[in-house]
Write an enzyme that holds these catalytic residues in place. Structure first.
Site, PDB file in Angstrom:
ATOM      1  N   CYS A  64      -4.214 -49.520 -30.266  1.00 27.31           N
ATOM      2  CA  CYS A  64      -3.571 -48.259 -30.681  1.00 27.31           C
ATOM      3  C   CYS A  64      -4.455 -47.451 -31.620  1.00 27.31           C
ATOM      4  CB  CYS A  64      -2.205 -48.495 -31.336  1.00 27.31           C
ATOM      5  SG  CYS A  64      -1.000 -49.230 -30.243  1.00 27.31           S
ATOM      6  N   ASP A  74       0.033 -45.886 -44.994  1.00 27.15           N
ATOM      7  CA  ASP A  74       0.536 -46.745 -43.924  1.00 27.15           C
ATOM      8  C   ASP A  74       0.178 -48.187 -44.296  1.00 27.15           C
ATOM      9  OD1 ASP A  74       0.747 -48.366 -41.705  1.00 27.15           O
ATOM     10  OD2 ASP A  74      -0.253 -46.990 -40.332  1.00 27.15           O
ATOM     11  N   GLN A 126      -0.521 -53.035 -42.238  1.00 31.42           N
ATOM     12  CA  GLN A 126      -1.460 -54.166 -42.219  1.00 31.42           C
ATOM     13  C   GLN A 126      -1.812 -54.638 -43.628  1.00 31.42           C
ATOM     14  OE1 GLN A 126      -2.384 -55.835 -39.561  1.00 31.42           O
ATOM     15  NE2 GLN A 126      -1.403 -54.470 -38.090  1.00 31.42           N
ATOM     16  N   HIS A 164      -4.197 -45.887 -36.967  1.00 27.00           N
ATOM     17  CA  HIS A 164      -3.355 -46.298 -35.832  1.00 27.00           C
ATOM     18  C   HIS A 164      -2.713 -45.033 -35.249  1.00 27.00           C
ATOM     19  CE1 HIS A 164       0.233 -48.101 -33.904  1.00 27.00           C
ATOM     20  NE2 HIS A 164      -0.386 -49.257 -33.959  1.00 27.00           N
ATOM     21  N   LYS A 168       5.670 -57.482 -39.311  1.00 28.87           N
ATOM     22  CA  LYS A 168       4.317 -57.887 -39.692  1.00 28.87           C
ATOM     23  C   LYS A 168       4.331 -58.628 -41.030  1.00 28.87           C
ATOM     24  CE  LYS A 168       2.389 -53.984 -37.199  1.00 28.87           C
ATOM     25  NZ  LYS A 168       1.646 -54.386 -36.008  1.00 28.87           N
TER      26      LYS A 168
HETATM   27  N1  PMP Z   1       0.185 -48.657 -38.459  1.00 27.04           N
HETATM   28  C1  PMP Z   1      -0.570 -49.747 -38.376  1.00 27.04           C
HETATM   29  C2  PMP Z   1      -1.818 -49.833 -39.202  1.00 27.04           C
HETATM   30  C3  PMP Z   1      -0.198 -50.785 -37.523  1.00 27.04           C
HETATM   31  O1  PMP Z   1      -0.955 -51.876 -37.430  1.00 27.04           O
HETATM   32  C4  PMP Z   1       0.991 -50.667 -36.762  1.00 27.04           C
HETATM   33  C5  PMP Z   1       1.420 -51.766 -35.804  1.00 27.04           C
HETATM   34  N2  PMP Z   1       0.393 -52.231 -34.957  1.00 27.04           N
HETATM   35  C6  PMP Z   1       1.748 -49.510 -36.904  1.00 27.04           C
HETATM   36  C7  PMP Z   1       1.329 -48.533 -37.762  1.00 27.04           C
HETATM   37  C8  PMP Z   1       3.013 -49.317 -36.149  1.00 27.04           C
HETATM   38  O2  PMP Z   1       3.960 -50.269 -36.543  1.00 27.04           O
HETATM   39  P1  PMP Z   1       5.288 -50.480 -35.690  1.00 27.04           P
HETATM   40  O3  PMP Z   1       4.840 -50.645 -34.267  1.00 27.04           O
HETATM   41  O4  PMP Z   1       5.874 -51.742 -36.256  1.00 27.04           O
HETATM   42  O5  PMP Z   1       6.142 -49.284 -35.906  1.00 27.04           O
END
Ligand code: PMP
Length: 405
Positions: free
Chosen positions: A364, A200, A203, A123, A226
Protein backbone atom coordinates in the site's frame (compact mmCIF):
# COMPACT_ATOMS: atom_id res chain seq x y z
CA UNK A 1 15.04 -4.80 33.45
CA UNK A 2 14.37 -8.51 33.78
CA UNK A 3 15.23 -10.81 30.89
CA UNK A 4 12.38 -11.59 28.57
CA UNK A 5 10.91 -15.11 28.95
CA UNK A 6 10.12 -15.56 25.28
CA UNK A 7 8.56 -19.02 25.71
CA UNK A 8 6.15 -17.77 28.35
CA UNK A 9 5.31 -14.83 26.12
CA UNK A 10 4.70 -17.02 23.07
CA UNK A 11 2.48 -19.34 25.10
CA UNK A 12 0.09 -16.40 25.44
CA UNK A 13 -0.39 -16.31 21.65
CA UNK A 14 -1.98 -19.69 20.87
CA UNK A 15 -2.10 -19.15 17.10
CA UNK A 16 1.70 -19.26 16.90
CA UNK A 17 1.79 -22.93 17.92
CA UNK A 18 0.80 -24.60 14.65
CA UNK A 19 2.20 -26.13 11.50
CA UNK A 20 1.54 -24.62 8.10
CA UNK A 21 2.45 -26.53 4.95
CA UNK A 22 3.94 -29.17 7.21
CA UNK A 23 6.36 -26.79 8.89
CA UNK A 24 6.21 -24.90 12.19
CA UNK A 25 4.68 -21.49 11.53
CA UNK A 26 7.09 -18.54 11.50
CA UNK A 27 4.82 -15.52 11.50
CA UNK A 28 6.71 -12.50 10.17
CA UNK A 29 3.76 -10.46 8.87
CA UNK A 30 3.20 -8.35 11.97
CA UNK A 31 3.21 -5.12 10.01
CA UNK A 32 0.00 -6.30 8.36
CA UNK A 33 -1.59 -7.45 11.59
CA UNK A 34 -0.43 -8.76 14.94
CA UNK A 35 -1.60 -11.89 16.74
CA UNK A 36 -3.80 -11.67 19.83
CA UNK A 37 -2.87 -12.80 23.33
CA UNK A 38 -5.21 -14.99 25.40
CA UNK A 39 -6.02 -11.92 27.54
CA UNK A 40 -7.64 -10.31 24.49
CA UNK A 41 -9.41 -13.48 23.33
CA UNK A 42 -10.80 -13.92 26.86
CA UNK A 43 -11.97 -10.31 27.03
CA UNK A 44 -13.95 -10.78 23.80
CA UNK A 45 -15.48 -14.07 25.00
CA UNK A 46 -16.34 -12.67 28.42
CA UNK A 47 -18.00 -9.67 26.86
CA UNK A 48 -20.17 -11.69 24.48
CA UNK A 49 -20.88 -14.43 27.03
CA UNK A 50 -21.74 -12.24 29.98
CA UNK A 51 -22.21 -8.59 29.13
CA UNK A 52 -23.34 -8.08 25.51
CA UNK A 53 -25.82 -5.21 25.31
CA UNK A 54 -26.06 -1.86 23.57
CA UNK A 55 -24.24 1.09 25.14
CA UNK A 56 -25.45 4.48 26.37
CA UNK A 57 -29.05 3.37 26.28
CA UNK A 58 -29.15 2.68 29.99
CA UNK A 59 -32.41 1.35 31.28
CA UNK A 60 -31.04 -2.03 32.37
CA UNK A 61 -28.20 -3.78 34.12
CA UNK A 62 -26.33 -5.24 31.14
CA UNK A 63 -26.49 -1.99 29.20
CA UNK A 64 -24.95 -0.15 32.14
CA UNK A 65 -22.30 -2.82 32.41
CA UNK A 66 -21.48 -2.67 28.68
CA UNK A 67 -21.39 1.13 28.81
CA UNK A 68 -19.06 1.04 31.80
CA UNK A 69 -16.63 -1.33 30.08
CA UNK A 70 -16.82 0.56 26.78
CA UNK A 71 -16.14 3.94 28.39
CA UNK A 72 -13.53 2.37 30.64
CA UNK A 73 -11.82 1.17 27.48
CA UNK A 74 -11.79 4.75 26.18
CA UNK A 75 -10.09 5.89 29.38
CA UNK A 76 -7.52 3.10 28.95
CA UNK A 77 -6.70 4.40 25.46
CA UNK A 78 -6.59 7.99 26.75
CA UNK A 79 -4.05 6.97 29.41
CA UNK A 80 -2.11 4.94 26.83
CA UNK A 81 -1.64 8.08 24.66
CA UNK A 82 -1.54 10.60 27.53
CA UNK A 83 -4.75 12.30 26.36
CA UNK A 84 -8.12 12.93 27.97
CA UNK A 85 -11.09 10.70 27.22
CA UNK A 86 -13.09 13.34 25.32
CA UNK A 87 -10.22 13.45 22.82
CA UNK A 88 -10.37 9.71 22.02
CA UNK A 89 -12.69 8.77 19.15
CA UNK A 90 -13.41 5.15 18.28
CA UNK A 91 -13.02 4.38 14.59
CA UNK A 92 -12.71 1.29 12.39
CA UNK A 93 -8.96 1.80 12.17
CA UNK A 94 -6.25 4.14 10.97
CA UNK A 95 -7.88 4.52 7.57
CA UNK A 96 -11.14 5.81 9.01
CA UNK A 97 -9.28 7.97 11.54
CA UNK A 98 -7.41 9.78 8.76
CA UNK A 99 -10.56 10.05 6.65
CA UNK A 100 -12.33 11.83 9.52
CA UNK A 101 -9.65 14.53 9.53
CA UNK A 102 -9.57 14.70 5.72
CA UNK A 103 -13.33 15.18 5.60
CA UNK A 104 -13.97 17.32 8.68
CA UNK A 105 -10.83 19.48 8.55
CA UNK A 106 -9.29 19.36 5.05
CA UNK A 107 -12.50 19.49 3.03
CA UNK A 108 -13.90 22.14 5.37
CA UNK A 109 -10.92 24.44 5.52
CA UNK A 110 -8.70 24.09 2.45
CA UNK A 111 -8.74 26.95 -0.06
CA UNK A 112 -7.26 27.12 -3.57
CA UNK A 113 -3.50 27.63 -3.21
CA UNK A 114 -3.31 25.94 0.19
CA UNK A 115 -1.00 22.98 0.61
CA UNK A 116 -1.09 19.64 2.38
CA UNK A 117 2.35 18.20 3.12
CA UNK A 118 3.07 14.47 3.39
CA UNK A 119 6.08 12.20 2.70
CA UNK A 120 6.99 9.88 -0.18
CA UNK A 121 6.92 6.91 2.19
CA UNK A 122 3.28 7.27 3.26
CA UNK A 123 0.78 4.41 3.22
CA UNK A 124 -2.09 4.95 0.76
CA UNK A 125 -4.31 5.65 3.79
CA UNK A 126 -2.22 8.75 4.47
CA UNK A 127 -2.12 9.84 0.82
CA UNK A 128 -5.43 9.28 -0.93
CA UNK A 129 -7.73 11.07 1.58
CA UNK A 130 -5.53 14.22 1.35
CA UNK A 131 -5.12 13.93 -2.41
CA UNK A 132 -8.88 13.74 -2.89
CA UNK A 133 -9.51 16.66 -0.51
CA UNK A 134 -6.91 18.72 -2.40
CA UNK A 135 -8.50 17.86 -5.75
CA UNK A 136 -11.93 18.84 -4.43
CA UNK A 137 -10.75 22.16 -2.97
CA UNK A 138 -8.10 23.30 -5.47
CA UNK A 139 -5.32 22.79 -2.94
CA UNK A 140 -1.94 21.17 -3.66
CA UNK A 141 -0.43 18.00 -2.25
CA UNK A 142 3.29 18.43 -1.53
CA UNK A 143 5.58 15.49 -0.90
CA UNK A 144 8.81 15.27 1.11
CA UNK A 145 11.44 13.26 -0.83
CA UNK A 146 13.70 10.58 0.66
CA UNK A 147 17.46 10.15 0.89
CA UNK A 148 19.10 7.06 -0.62
CA UNK A 149 18.73 5.21 2.71
CA UNK A 150 14.98 6.02 2.55
CA UNK A 151 15.07 8.39 5.53
CA UNK A 152 13.20 11.66 5.02
CA UNK A 153 15.08 14.53 3.40
CA UNK A 154 14.66 17.01 6.24
CA UNK A 155 16.26 19.89 4.35
CA UNK A 156 13.63 19.43 1.67
CA UNK A 157 11.01 19.30 4.42
CA UNK A 158 12.20 22.69 5.73
CA UNK A 159 11.96 24.09 2.22
CA UNK A 160 8.53 22.65 1.49
CA UNK A 161 7.05 23.90 4.74
CA UNK A 162 5.55 27.39 4.46
CA UNK A 163 2.62 29.56 5.46
CA UNK A 164 0.73 27.78 2.68
CA UNK A 165 1.01 24.46 4.55
CA UNK A 166 -2.36 23.97 6.20
CA UNK A 167 -2.07 20.28 7.03
CA UNK A 168 1.05 18.25 7.72
CA UNK A 169 0.39 14.49 7.86
CA UNK A 170 3.26 12.10 8.49
CA UNK A 171 3.77 8.43 9.26
CA UNK A 172 5.42 7.74 12.61
CA UNK A 173 7.07 4.64 11.12
CA UNK A 174 6.96 3.34 7.55
CA UNK A 175 5.04 0.10 7.09
CA UNK A 176 6.93 -0.80 3.93
CA UNK A 177 10.48 -0.17 5.16
CA UNK A 178 10.33 0.36 8.93
CA UNK A 179 11.95 3.81 8.80
CA UNK A 180 11.24 5.76 11.96
CA UNK A 181 10.55 9.43 11.31
CA UNK A 182 11.53 12.31 13.64
CA UNK A 183 7.90 13.32 14.00
CA UNK A 184 8.24 15.41 17.17
CA UNK A 185 10.72 17.83 15.57
CA UNK A 186 8.73 17.91 12.34
CA UNK A 187 5.43 18.55 14.12
CA UNK A 188 7.00 21.45 16.03
CA UNK A 189 8.18 23.02 12.77
CA UNK A 190 4.82 22.51 11.09
CA UNK A 191 3.01 24.07 14.03
CA UNK A 192 5.37 27.05 13.89
CA UNK A 193 4.00 27.90 10.42
CA UNK A 194 0.41 27.44 11.64
CA UNK A 195 -0.27 24.02 10.13
CA UNK A 196 -2.57 21.41 11.57
CA UNK A 197 -0.61 18.21 12.23
CA UNK A 198 -1.49 14.52 12.07
CA UNK A 199 0.69 11.50 12.80
CA UNK A 200 -0.20 8.08 11.37
CA UNK A 201 0.82 5.81 14.23
CA UNK A 202 -0.31 2.50 12.70
CA UNK A 203 3.25 1.13 12.67
CA UNK A 204 4.40 2.79 15.89
CA UNK A 205 2.12 1.90 18.81
CA UNK A 206 3.08 -1.79 18.97
CA UNK A 207 6.78 -0.97 19.11
CA UNK A 208 7.24 1.85 21.64
CA UNK A 209 5.19 4.07 23.99
CA UNK A 210 3.54 7.12 22.40
CA UNK A 211 2.71 10.34 24.24
CA UNK A 212 0.62 12.78 22.20
CA UNK A 213 1.33 15.67 24.59
CA UNK A 214 5.05 15.12 24.25
CA UNK A 215 4.73 14.88 20.44
CA UNK A 216 2.66 18.06 20.48
CA UNK A 217 0.56 16.67 17.64
CA UNK A 218 -3.03 17.70 16.85
CA UNK A 219 -4.24 14.29 15.60
CA UNK A 220 -2.87 10.79 16.12
CA UNK A 221 -4.31 7.72 14.37
CA UNK A 222 -3.79 4.00 14.95
CA UNK A 223 -5.44 0.60 14.44
CA UNK A 224 -6.18 -1.91 17.21
CA UNK A 225 -5.31 -4.92 15.07
CA UNK A 226 -1.68 -3.86 14.78
CA UNK A 227 -1.54 -3.62 18.59
CA UNK A 228 -2.54 -7.19 19.55
CA UNK A 229 -6.26 -6.24 19.49
CA UNK A 230 -9.13 -7.19 17.14
CA UNK A 231 -9.74 -5.87 13.64
CA UNK A 232 -12.48 -3.29 13.10
CA UNK A 233 -11.47 -1.02 15.98
CA UNK A 234 -9.14 1.95 15.85
CA UNK A 235 -8.55 5.31 17.40
CA UNK A 236 -8.38 8.94 16.41
CA UNK A 237 -6.89 11.19 19.06
CA UNK A 238 -7.77 14.84 18.38
CA UNK A 239 -6.99 17.99 20.32
CA UNK A 240 -10.17 19.03 22.09
CA UNK A 241 -10.48 22.56 20.63
CA UNK A 242 -10.04 21.21 17.10
CA UNK A 243 -12.62 18.45 17.61
CA UNK A 244 -15.05 21.03 19.06
CA UNK A 245 -14.70 23.19 15.94
CA UNK A 246 -15.11 20.29 13.48
CA UNK A 247 -18.46 19.32 11.98
CA UNK A 248 -19.62 15.72 12.53
CA UNK A 249 -18.22 12.95 10.31
CA UNK A 250 -21.36 10.82 10.05
CA UNK A 251 -24.83 11.60 11.33
CA UNK A 252 -27.53 9.45 12.90
CA UNK A 253 -28.17 7.95 16.30
CA UNK A 254 -25.99 8.58 19.35
CA UNK A 255 -24.13 11.60 17.90
CA UNK A 256 -27.09 13.97 18.37
CA UNK A 257 -28.35 16.09 21.25
CA UNK A 258 -31.81 17.08 19.96
CA UNK A 259 -33.43 16.09 16.65
CA UNK A 260 -36.46 17.67 14.98
CA UNK A 261 -37.46 17.33 11.33
CA UNK A 262 -36.12 20.85 10.75
CA UNK A 263 -32.72 20.56 12.40
CA UNK A 264 -30.48 18.68 14.79
CA UNK A 265 -27.90 19.60 17.38
CA UNK A 266 -24.80 17.59 18.23
CA UNK A 267 -23.85 15.58 21.25
CA UNK A 268 -20.78 16.53 23.30
CA UNK A 269 -17.32 15.10 22.65
CA UNK A 270 -16.46 12.38 21.92
CA UNK A 271 -19.96 11.18 20.96
CA UNK A 272 -20.39 13.85 18.28
CA UNK A 273 -18.09 11.71 16.12
CA UNK A 274 -19.62 8.31 16.92
CA UNK A 275 -22.82 7.83 14.96
CA UNK A 276 -24.56 4.48 15.36
CA UNK A 277 -23.86 1.45 17.50
CA UNK A 278 -20.09 1.28 17.96
CA UNK A 279 -17.76 -1.73 17.94
CA UNK A 280 -18.23 -2.34 21.66
CA UNK A 281 -16.42 -5.67 21.84
CA UNK A 282 -13.59 -4.27 19.73
CA UNK A 283 -13.07 -1.35 22.11
CA UNK A 284 -13.06 -3.71 25.09
CA UNK A 285 -10.63 -5.99 23.25
CA UNK A 286 -8.34 -3.06 22.48
CA UNK A 287 -8.32 -2.02 26.13
CA UNK A 288 -7.50 -5.61 27.09
CA UNK A 289 -4.55 -5.54 24.68
CA UNK A 290 -3.29 -2.26 26.14
CA UNK A 291 -3.68 -3.52 29.71
CA UNK A 292 -1.84 -6.70 28.73
CA UNK A 293 0.97 -4.67 27.15
CA UNK A 294 1.16 -2.37 30.17
CA UNK A 295 1.82 -5.45 32.30
CA UNK A 296 4.82 -6.43 30.20
CA UNK A 297 8.26 -4.92 30.54
CA UNK A 298 8.04 -2.67 27.50
CA UNK A 299 11.71 -1.71 27.61
CA UNK A 300 12.60 -5.42 27.45
CA UNK A 301 10.18 -5.95 24.55
CA UNK A 302 11.70 -3.04 22.67
CA UNK A 303 15.21 -4.37 23.28
CA UNK A 304 14.10 -7.79 22.05
CA UNK A 305 12.62 -6.34 18.85
CA UNK A 306 15.83 -4.39 18.27
CA UNK A 307 17.82 -7.60 18.70
CA UNK A 308 15.58 -9.34 16.13
CA UNK A 309 16.10 -6.50 13.66
CA UNK A 310 19.86 -6.43 14.29
CA UNK A 311 20.14 -10.21 13.70
CA UNK A 312 18.00 -10.02 10.57
CA UNK A 313 19.96 -7.06 9.20
CA UNK A 314 23.28 -8.76 9.88
CA UNK A 315 22.18 -11.95 8.13
CA UNK A 316 20.70 -9.99 5.25
CA UNK A 317 23.97 -8.10 4.74
CA UNK A 318 25.87 -11.39 4.62
CA UNK A 319 23.37 -13.08 2.27
CA UNK A 320 24.51 -13.20 -1.35
CA UNK A 321 22.21 -11.51 -3.85
CA UNK A 322 20.00 -9.88 -1.27
CA UNK A 323 19.39 -6.14 -1.26
CA UNK A 324 17.91 -4.44 1.80
CA UNK A 325 15.43 -1.73 0.83
CA UNK A 326 15.48 1.03 3.46
CA UNK A 327 18.75 1.21 5.35
CA UNK A 328 18.12 4.18 7.61
CA UNK A 329 19.77 4.04 11.03
CA UNK A 330 16.50 4.55 12.84
CA UNK A 331 13.96 1.78 12.15
CA UNK A 332 11.28 -0.31 13.79
CA UNK A 333 11.67 -4.08 13.43
CA UNK A 334 10.94 -4.38 9.71
CA UNK A 335 13.25 -5.84 7.05
CA UNK A 336 12.25 -5.13 3.46
CA UNK A 337 14.38 -6.69 0.74
CA UNK A 338 14.74 -8.01 -2.78
CA UNK A 339 16.45 -11.20 -3.95
CA UNK A 340 18.39 -11.10 -7.21
CA UNK A 341 16.29 -12.70 -9.91
CA UNK A 342 13.37 -13.35 -7.58
CA UNK A 343 10.06 -11.58 -7.97
CA UNK A 344 8.79 -10.71 -4.46
CA UNK A 345 5.57 -12.69 -5.03
CA UNK A 346 7.56 -15.83 -5.95
CA UNK A 347 9.90 -15.42 -2.98
CA UNK A 348 6.89 -15.03 -0.67
CA UNK A 349 5.23 -18.14 -2.08
CA UNK A 350 8.39 -20.21 -1.69
CA UNK A 351 8.82 -18.97 1.90
CA UNK A 352 5.21 -19.86 2.67
CA UNK A 353 5.85 -23.43 1.51
CA UNK A 354 8.44 -23.57 4.30
CA UNK A 355 6.09 -22.16 6.92
CA UNK A 356 7.47 -18.63 6.82
CA UNK A 357 4.78 -15.93 6.51
CA UNK A 358 5.92 -12.62 5.03
CA UNK A 359 4.20 -9.96 2.99
CA UNK A 360 5.17 -9.18 -0.58
CA UNK A 361 4.22 -6.46 -3.03
CA UNK A 362 3.86 -2.71 -2.79
CA UNK A 363 2.58 -2.71 0.82
CA UNK A 364 0.00 0.00 0.00
CA UNK A 365 2.86 2.37 -0.81
CA UNK A 366 2.81 2.51 -4.62
CA UNK A 367 4.29 6.04 -4.84
CA UNK A 368 7.18 4.93 -2.60
CA UNK A 369 7.84 1.88 -4.78
CA UNK A 370 7.68 4.09 -7.90
CA UNK A 371 10.20 6.47 -6.36
CA UNK A 372 12.53 3.52 -5.72
CA UNK A 373 11.94 2.14 -9.22
CA UNK A 374 10.81 -1.27 -7.93
CA UNK A 375 7.45 -3.08 -8.13
CA UNK A 376 7.54 -4.12 -4.49
CA UNK A 377 9.58 -5.87 -1.84
CA UNK A 378 9.55 -8.91 0.42
CA UNK A 379 8.81 -7.67 3.94
CA UNK A 380 9.59 -9.51 7.15
CA UNK A 381 8.07 -7.56 10.04
CA UNK A 382 8.92 -8.75 13.54
CA UNK A 383 6.96 -8.53 16.76
CA UNK A 384 7.60 -9.13 20.44
CA UNK A 385 6.84 -12.87 20.24
CA UNK A 386 9.26 -13.65 17.39
CA UNK A 387 12.51 -15.39 18.28
CA UNK A 388 16.10 -15.18 17.09
CA UNK A 389 15.65 -18.78 15.89
CA UNK A 390 12.78 -17.63 13.70
CA UNK A 391 15.05 -15.01 12.15
CA UNK A 392 17.47 -17.81 11.35
CA UNK A 393 14.61 -19.91 9.94
CA UNK A 394 13.82 -17.04 7.55
CA UNK A 395 17.35 -17.03 6.18
CA UNK A 396 17.57 -20.84 6.01
CA UNK A 397 14.34 -20.74 4.03
CA UNK A 398 15.75 -18.01 1.79
CA UNK A 399 18.77 -20.22 1.03
CA UNK A 400 16.31 -22.82 -0.26
CA UNK A 401 14.38 -20.19 -2.19
CA UNK A 402 17.61 -19.26 -3.95
CA UNK A 403 17.98 -22.79 -5.29
CA UNK A 404 14.59 -22.46 -7.01
CA UNK A 405 15.29 -19.07 -8.63
N1 PMP B 1 -0.97 3.55 7.82
C1 PMP B 1 0.01 2.66 7.96
C2 PMP B 1 1.42 3.15 8.14
C3 PMP B 1 -0.28 1.30 7.92
O1 PMP B 1 0.69 0.40 8.05
C4 PMP B 1 -1.63 0.88 7.76
C5 PMP B 1 -1.98 -0.59 7.69
N2 PMP B 1 -1.17 -1.35 6.82
C6 PMP B 1 -2.60 1.86 7.64
C7 PMP B 1 -2.25 3.18 7.69
C8 PMP B 1 -4.04 1.50 7.47
O2 PMP B 1 -4.50 0.84 8.61
P1 PMP B 1 -5.91 0.08 8.58
O3 PMP B 1 -5.88 -0.79 7.36
O4 PMP B 1 -5.90 -0.72 9.85
O5 PMP B 1 -6.96 1.12 8.54
Amino acid sequence: SKALDINALRAQFPILDQQVNGKPLVYLDNGATTQKPVAVLDALQNYYRGVNSNVHRGAHYLSDEATGQFEGARQTVADFLNASREEILWTKGTTESINIVAQCVAREQLQPGDEVLIATSEHHANIVPWQQACLAKGATLKVIPLHDDCSLDLDAFDQLLSEKTKIFAIGHASNALGTLNPVKEMVAKAKAVGSITLVDGAQAVAHFPVDVQDLGVDFYAFSGHKLFAPTGIGVLYGRRDLLEAMPPYQTGGEMIEVVTFEKSTWNQLPYKFEAGTPNIAGAIGLAAAINWLDNQDRAALEAHENALLARATEQAQAFGGLKIIGTAASKVSVLSFLLDGGHPADVGMLLDKQGVAVRTGHHCTMPLMDSLGIPGTVRASFSIYNTLDEVDRLFEALEKVKTFL
